[in-house]
Structures are given as C-alpha cells and as structure tokens.
Design an enzyme around this catalytic site. Structure first.
Site, PDB file in Angstrom:
ATOM      1  N   THR A 133       0.861  -1.184   0.000  1.00 36.99           N
ATOM      2  CA  THR A 133       0.000   0.000   0.000  1.00 36.99           C
ATOM      3  C   THR A 133       0.900   1.237   0.000  1.00 36.99           C
ATOM      4  OG1 THR A 133      -1.669  -1.203   1.232  1.00 36.99           O
ATOM      5  CG2 THR A 133      -1.826   1.195   1.282  1.00 36.99           C
ATOM      6  N   PHE A 153      -6.307  -6.242  -1.513  1.00 33.61           N
ATOM      7  CA  PHE A 153      -7.465  -6.003  -0.638  1.00 33.61           C
ATOM      8  C   PHE A 153      -7.768  -7.181   0.280  1.00 33.61           C
ATOM      9  CE2 PHE A 153      -8.031  -3.436  -4.476  1.00 33.61           C
ATOM     10  CZ  PHE A 153      -8.168  -2.168  -3.917  1.00 33.61           C
ATOM     11  N   LYS A 202      -8.187  -9.773   3.296  1.00 29.60           N
ATOM     12  CA  LYS A 202      -8.420  -9.587   4.732  1.00 29.60           C
ATOM     13  C   LYS A 202      -7.654 -10.667   5.478  1.00 29.60           C
ATOM     14  CE  LYS A 202     -12.975 -10.176   4.287  1.00 29.60           C
ATOM     15  NZ  LYS A 202     -13.144 -10.231   2.831  1.00 29.60           N
ATOM     16  N   LYS A 217      -6.736   2.072  -3.015  1.00 31.06           N
ATOM     17  CA  LYS A 217      -6.469   1.303  -1.800  1.00 31.06           C
ATOM     18  C   LYS A 217      -6.691   2.144  -0.545  1.00 31.06           C
ATOM     19  CE  LYS A 217      -5.024  -1.737   1.058  1.00 31.06           C
ATOM     20  NZ  LYS A 217      -5.773  -2.918   1.404  1.00 31.06           N
ATOM     21  N   TYR A 247     -20.475  -2.817  12.888  1.00 31.98           N
ATOM     22  CA  TYR A 247     -20.528  -3.362  14.254  1.00 31.98           C
ATOM     23  C   TYR A 247     -19.710  -2.475  15.183  1.00 31.98           C
ATOM     24  CZ  TYR A 247     -22.701  -7.604  12.559  1.00 31.98           C
ATOM     25  OH  TYR A 247     -23.587  -8.489  12.006  1.00 31.98           O
ATOM     26  N   GLY A 305     -17.565  -1.478  18.536  1.00 31.05           N
ATOM     27  CA  GLY A 305     -16.582  -2.287  19.272  1.00 31.05           C
ATOM     28  C   GLY A 305     -15.628  -1.413  20.038  1.00 31.05           C
ATOM     29  N   CYS A 316      -3.188  -2.271   8.929  1.00 28.20           N
ATOM     30  CA  CYS A 316      -3.577  -1.462   7.760  1.00 28.20           C
ATOM     31  C   CYS A 316      -4.372  -0.199   8.095  1.00 28.20           C
ATOM     32  CB  CYS A 316      -4.369  -2.322   6.786  1.00 28.20           C
ATOM     33  SG  CYS A 316      -3.354  -3.605   6.045  1.00 28.20           S
ATOM     34  N   LYS A 338      -2.564   2.790   9.962  1.00 28.38           N
ATOM     35  CA  LYS A 338      -1.481   3.442   9.217  1.00 28.38           C
ATOM     36  C   LYS A 338      -1.985   4.054   7.900  1.00 28.38           C
ATOM     37  CE  LYS A 338       0.739  -0.229   6.493  1.00 28.38           C
ATOM     38  NZ  LYS A 338       0.324   0.215   5.161  1.00 28.38           N
ATOM     39  N   LYS A 390      -8.071  -8.966  15.431  1.00 28.26           N
ATOM     40  CA  LYS A 390      -9.367  -9.500  15.000  1.00 28.26           C
ATOM     41  C   LYS A 390      -9.258 -11.028  14.999  1.00 28.26           C
ATOM     42  CE  LYS A 390      -8.691  -9.371   9.984  1.00 28.26           C
ATOM     43  NZ  LYS A 390      -9.287  -8.980   8.709  1.00 28.26           N
TER      44      LYS A 390
HETATM   45  P1  NAD Z   1       4.832  -7.706   6.691  1.00 25.52           P
HETATM   46  O1  NAD Z   1       5.508  -6.798   7.616  1.00 25.52           O
HETATM   47  O2  NAD Z   1       4.063  -8.880   7.227  1.00 25.52           O
HETATM   48  O3  NAD Z   1       5.879  -8.282   5.646  1.00 25.52           O
HETATM   49  C1  NAD Z   1       6.821  -7.513   4.966  1.00 25.52           C
HETATM   50  C2  NAD Z   1       7.994  -8.410   4.612  1.00 25.52           C
HETATM   51  O4  NAD Z   1       8.894  -7.691   3.767  1.00 25.52           O
HETATM   52  C3  NAD Z   1       8.815  -8.868   5.813  1.00 25.52           C
HETATM   53  O5  NAD Z   1       8.901 -10.274   5.831  1.00 25.52           O
HETATM   54  C4  NAD Z   1      10.190  -8.220   5.589  1.00 25.52           C
HETATM   55  O6  NAD Z   1      11.265  -9.026   6.065  1.00 25.52           O
HETATM   56  C5  NAD Z   1      10.200  -8.097   4.085  1.00 25.52           C
HETATM   57  N1  NAD Z   1      11.181  -7.153   3.543  1.00 25.52           N
HETATM   58  C6  NAD Z   1      11.490  -5.900   3.971  1.00 25.52           C
HETATM   59  N2  NAD Z   1      12.432  -5.360   3.184  1.00 25.52           N
HETATM   60  C7  NAD Z   1      12.734  -6.261   2.237  1.00 25.52           C
HETATM   61  C8  NAD Z   1      13.627  -6.291   1.136  1.00 25.52           C
HETATM   62  N3  NAD Z   1      14.418  -5.261   0.856  1.00 25.52           N
HETATM   63  N4  NAD Z   1      13.673  -7.402   0.366  1.00 25.52           N
HETATM   64  C9  NAD Z   1      12.888  -8.457   0.641  1.00 25.52           C
HETATM   65  N5  NAD Z   1      12.022  -8.490   1.664  1.00 25.52           N
HETATM   66  C10 NAD Z   1      11.947  -7.408   2.454  1.00 25.52           C
HETATM   67  O7  NAD Z   1       3.879  -6.789   5.814  1.00 25.52           O
HETATM   68  P2  NAD Z   1       2.427  -7.125   5.204  1.00 25.52           P
HETATM   69  O8  NAD Z   1       1.408  -7.096   6.284  1.00 25.52           O
HETATM   70  O9  NAD Z   1       2.535  -8.312   4.319  1.00 25.52           O
HETATM   71  O10 NAD Z   1       2.195  -5.815   4.328  1.00 25.52           O
HETATM   72  C11 NAD Z   1       2.959  -5.557   3.165  1.00 25.52           C
HETATM   73  C12 NAD Z   1       2.312  -4.425   2.424  1.00 25.52           C
HETATM   74  O11 NAD Z   1       0.988  -4.793   1.989  1.00 25.52           O
HETATM   75  C13 NAD Z   1       2.116  -3.148   3.257  1.00 25.52           C
HETATM   76  O12 NAD Z   1       2.268  -2.031   2.428  1.00 25.52           O
HETATM   77  C14 NAD Z   1       0.671  -3.255   3.708  1.00 25.52           C
HETATM   78  O13 NAD Z   1       0.100  -2.007   3.985  1.00 25.52           O
HETATM   79  C15 NAD Z   1       0.022  -3.894   2.509  1.00 25.52           C
HETATM   80  N6  NAD Z   1      -1.197  -4.655   2.807  1.00 25.52           N
HETATM   81  C16 NAD Z   1      -1.264  -5.430   3.924  1.00 25.52           C
HETATM   82  C17 NAD Z   1      -2.418  -6.166   4.161  1.00 25.52           C
HETATM   83  C18 NAD Z   1      -2.532  -7.016   5.398  1.00 25.52           C
HETATM   84  O14 NAD Z   1      -3.640  -7.440   5.707  1.00 25.52           O
HETATM   85  N7  NAD Z   1      -1.449  -7.301   6.109  1.00 25.52           N
HETATM   86  C19 NAD Z   1      -3.481  -6.133   3.258  1.00 25.52           C
HETATM   87  C20 NAD Z   1      -3.359  -5.347   2.125  1.00 25.52           C
HETATM   88  C21 NAD Z   1      -2.205  -4.613   1.898  1.00 25.52           C
END
Ligand code: NAD
Length: 439
Positions: free
Chosen positions: A121, A155, A157, A210, A257, A259, A266, A269, A327
């Site tokens: 994102t 997107f 969840k 997003k 809902y 809560g 997400c 931030k 959650k």
């Molecule tokens: P996360 O923190 O779980 O995972 C990120 C990974 O990237 C880590 O394993 C880290 O070691 C790795 N990383 C960092 N720098 C790196 C590099 N230079 N080379 C290779 N790997 C590297 O993050 P996430 O929750 O998967 O979220 C990732 C992105 O997706 C964010 O921008 C987030 O906002 C977005 N997003 C997350 C969700 C969610 O539900 N978690 C949903 C939609 C979008």
C-alpha cells in the site's frame, strides 16, 4: 510465466502461494534469513487459515520457491511484485524506504523486460518513484532494458486471505502501457474465470483506490462507534440501531458493528498516511481526522467501563481477557486494541490473565510475561474479578455461562464486541456491560 514476489509477509506469502496454486512458477524473496529457511522447510511464520497446507502443496509441486537473493531471483522474471512493508514514518506518512530499496535492487539486477508491480500500500506517486529508481540503476549499468511499472493494491483480509485472493471481489490494476495491461490480464486470468472483475485504470487512481477503500471502512467503524457511544447516553440500543440501518441496501449490514476501535497493520497506518498525503498537498481530510480521533477514544471505552464498575480502583484485582489479536482468525497483534487495554489495566495496578486461541505466542513476543497466559479460556477466569471480551473469536460465542459464573470472583462480563445477549447473560446471574447498550 515466472514471477517474483518480494517481501514474504502476510501479503507477499499469500500472493506468491496463490499464484503458485494456479500453476505459475513463483519465487518468494525476503531479507529475513530465518523466515526463508523456515519456509523452505514448509514452516509458515504467520497464522492464516489454509495457508500452511497450500504452501506445502506448492513447494512439493515445485512451483513455489523461497530465496534470500533478489539478485538471482529477478533474472528472467516476467513480473515482480513488491510486497514489502510500508510502516508509518514519524509524521504518519508511509515510509517508503523498503519499497525504494527493493526498486534499487531490481534495477541493479534485472536482465530482461518485466512488469514491476507495487502491491504494497503506497501513496500516489510511488510507482513513479519506483520507475525513476529502476531507470537510474539501469542507466548506471548502461543497459537499455525496457520495463513497466504497475500498481496492483491488495485487498485481502487477514483471517480470510486465501479465499480473498483466490476469489477476489475485484482486482484493481493501474497501468501506463498496453503491454503491461496485457501481462497483468494474462497473469490474473485464472482468478477471473468465475466472473470476478479486473478493473484497469491509471496508476495514481489505483494507488488512491487502496487508501480510499481502507479509509471508507475505517470511517464506517468509527461512525458506528460514535453512534454506539451516543446510544448509551440517550438510552438507545446500538444492536437494534445497527439492524435498523443495515437493512437499508444503501448502507449495508457489513462493517457497522460497534466495538473497541479498529486496529491491525492497515487501517491505522493507511488512515494516517492519507491524512498526511492530503496535508502535504495543502488539503485537510476533515472526516478522516475525526475517524482517527474517534478510534483513539474508542480504544479506552472498555477500560473506562471497568474503572466505573470498580469505582476507579483496580489495584490488586485480576482481569481475564478473552482474545488478544486485533481480529479473529489471525495472530497479528499490530495495533491490537488488546495492547492498549492491557497497558491501562497494568498501569492502574491490576493484573491480566489472558487467553487467545492463536495469538498468545505473538503477544508474548511483544509484551513478554507482564501478563499471565492461560491454557484455556476458562482457566483465565479462575480468581479473576471480571472478564473482558476483546476479540470475537468464534470459540467464545457460546460459552458455558454457568461455569463462568462459578469460576469468576465477581460474575461480570465487559463485552467489547457485543457478542452476547445481555438478557441471556443476566439470566445466569452475570452482570453485563456491552458497547452502546443500556446496562
Ligand atoms: P509484513 O511486515 O508482514 O511483511 C513484509 C515483509 O517484507 C517482511 O517479511 C520483511 O522481512 C520483508 N522485507 C522488507 N524489506 C525487504 C527487502 N528489501 N527485500 C525483501 N524483503 C523485504 O507486511 P504485510 O502485512 O505483508 O504488508 C505488506 C504491504 O501490503 C504493506 O504495504 C501493507 O500495507 C500492505 N497490505 C497489507 C495487508 C494485510 O492485511 N497485512 C493487506 C493489504 C495490503
């Protein structure tokens, strides 16, 4: 087609695994050596229903590989997804250092045409920064390799990520060339067979989509929490109000809902980042500022109810908490409201005995042994002065109220997720405090 997914967290691992599941060759790359070592043994670092078996299956089919080396993995890739974290910087804006770092490494190592896709994102303008970074690195190497940059926000969840990825409500792709559109359409074709739409648009609009989606969802939550708080003051029942408004198709019955505030990796931030994006562009997101303020306040609501009930004196008392993750169906503790509640109880001199079906190891990792961890939900009630429901795991939906009454020192439930019916709970001789309901 060969694809590389860079960043093997919630998004990257699910993305890579689901592409492998439909028959595509995938390499998932991460800088975390231990994570990759474990994944190569089939050990999945996060709890996400269905993920572990899918990872194991696709490793065994030879379609899913894990590596620490982006330099090697990027060679010959048709598509590279950037799925690294974009945590909030000190001023609330999305910190892009990981994304840009990856773009640099891609530029230093790519050897043929590919589509570089931002799946993280990221604020409007990031894909352009990624493009400039790669171009700069290629120039240094004096190579005329062509590439496209696309934006494909995710997107999914947490807790339902596999299903969301395999059967998406929609796939949004921002592109700036026909060639990139063609590649992305081909890549996503297996997911579109059941009529799920793919929506192509320009790159800035995809990036904004997003943030707008998450901000809208966060707004629904904060709006409903505001209504709930007013319901309590004026003598209405938000559970009734929710049903009353949710039956209007224009409003819908999802995400209304009340809560104890939204958490997770997400919403907090992304709302902050969008407010910041607006601010640096000379615009004020008044609604989102209120959404955030309401959410901050809401995280204290359950604690305040506790304080009121115990006349402001929690010293020496023990409180059971059911549910720690932000959650259900995830072990993700990022910005979990439970952490705020625990902190407040401890600061007020109380003790916490917690139970969560999945998230206790992760909680221990974050807060250590400042709270007691119980083996079962009922064990947490032993010698506790009240129970707080913090995460609405299905395991807690239909408990043995008789047993709860016997185990608790004081039969009192503070239901932060309104999962119980007040009359039913009272019937067992248990005091009940919900959100936005009359007590
Ligand atoms: P996360 O923190 O779980 O995972 C990120 C990974 O990237 C880590 O394993 C880290 O070691 C790795 N990383 C960092 N720098 C790196 C590099 N230079 N080379 C290779 N790997 C590297 O993050 P996430 O929750 O998967 O979220 C990732 C992105 O997706 C964010 O921008 C987030 O906002 C977005 N997003 C997350 C969700 C969610 O539900 N978690 C949903 C939609 C979008």
């Amino acid at each position: 087609m060969k694809i590389v997914v860079i960043g093997t967290g919630y998004v990257g691992l699910v993305t890579g695994t689901c592409f492998a599941e439909v028959g595509i060759d995938v390499i998932c790359v991460d800088i975390d050596i231990k994570k990759i070592e474990n994944l190569n043994k089939g050990i999945v670092p996060i709890f996400e229903p269905g993920l572990e078996s899918l990872v194991a299956k696709n490793i065994s089919k030879g379609r899913l590989q894990f590596s620490n080396s982006l330099a090697q993995s990027i060679k010959g890739a048709d598509v590279a997804f950037i799925a690294v974290g974009t945590p909030p910087g000190e001023d609330g804006s999305a910190d892009l250092k990981y994304v840009i770092g990856v773009a640099q490494e891609i530029g230093q190592n790519m050897n043929s045409y590919g589509v570089i896709v931002t799946k993280s994102t990221v604020p409007v303008g990031t894909a352009q920064k990624v493009e400039e970074t790669i171009k700069h690195e290629l120039e240094k190497r004096q190579l005329g390799i062509s590439f496209d940059v696309a934006s494909n926000p995710e997107f999914l969840k947490e807790g339902a990520a596999i299903d969301d990825f395999l059967k998406p409500d929609r796939i949004v792709v921002g592109v700036s060339s026909e060639k990139a559109e063609e590649v992305m359409r081909k890549l996503y074709k297996p997911f579109l067979l059941n009529g799920h739409p793919i929506i192509f648009m320009d790159v800035p609009s995809a990036e904004m989509t997003k943030y707008a989606a998450n901000s809208m969802l966060a707004t629904k939550i904060s709006f409903m929490n505001d209504i709930a708080n007013l319901c309590e003051i004026v003598g209405a029942d938000v559970n009734m109000v929710r049903k009353g408004i949710g039956s209007d198709a224009r409003i819908g019955n999802k995400f209304i809902y009340p809560g104890i505030g939204y958490g997770g990796s997400c919403f907090p931030k992304d709302v902050k980042a969008l407010i910041k994006t607006a601010a640096v562009n000379g615009y004020q997101m008044q609604i989102l500022e209120a959404v955030e303020a309401v959410n901050e306040r809401q995280k204290s609501v359950l604690f305040e109810k506790l304080m009121n009930r115990f006349q402001g004196n929690l010293a020496g008392k023990t409180f059971a908490i059911w549910g720690l993750s932000f959650k259900p169906n995830t072990d993700d503790m990022r910005e979990a409201p439970s952490l705020v509640i625990i902190d407040k109880i401890l600061k007020a001199g109380g003790k916490v005995k917690a139970f969560d079906p999945i998230a206790m190891p992760e909680t221990k990792h974050i807060v250590g042994n400042i709270i007691e961890y119980s083996e079962t939900e009922y064990q947490a009630l032993e010698d506790s002065d009240a129970l707080l429901i913090v995460t609405e795991w299905t395991d807690f939906r239909s408990p043995d109220f008789e047993k709860m009454k016997v185990l608790l020192n004081n039969p009192i439930i503070f239901d932060g997720r309104n999962i119980y019916d007040q009359a039913e709970v009272n019937h067992f001789g248990i005091e009940y405090y919900g959100i936005g309901v009359l007590n």
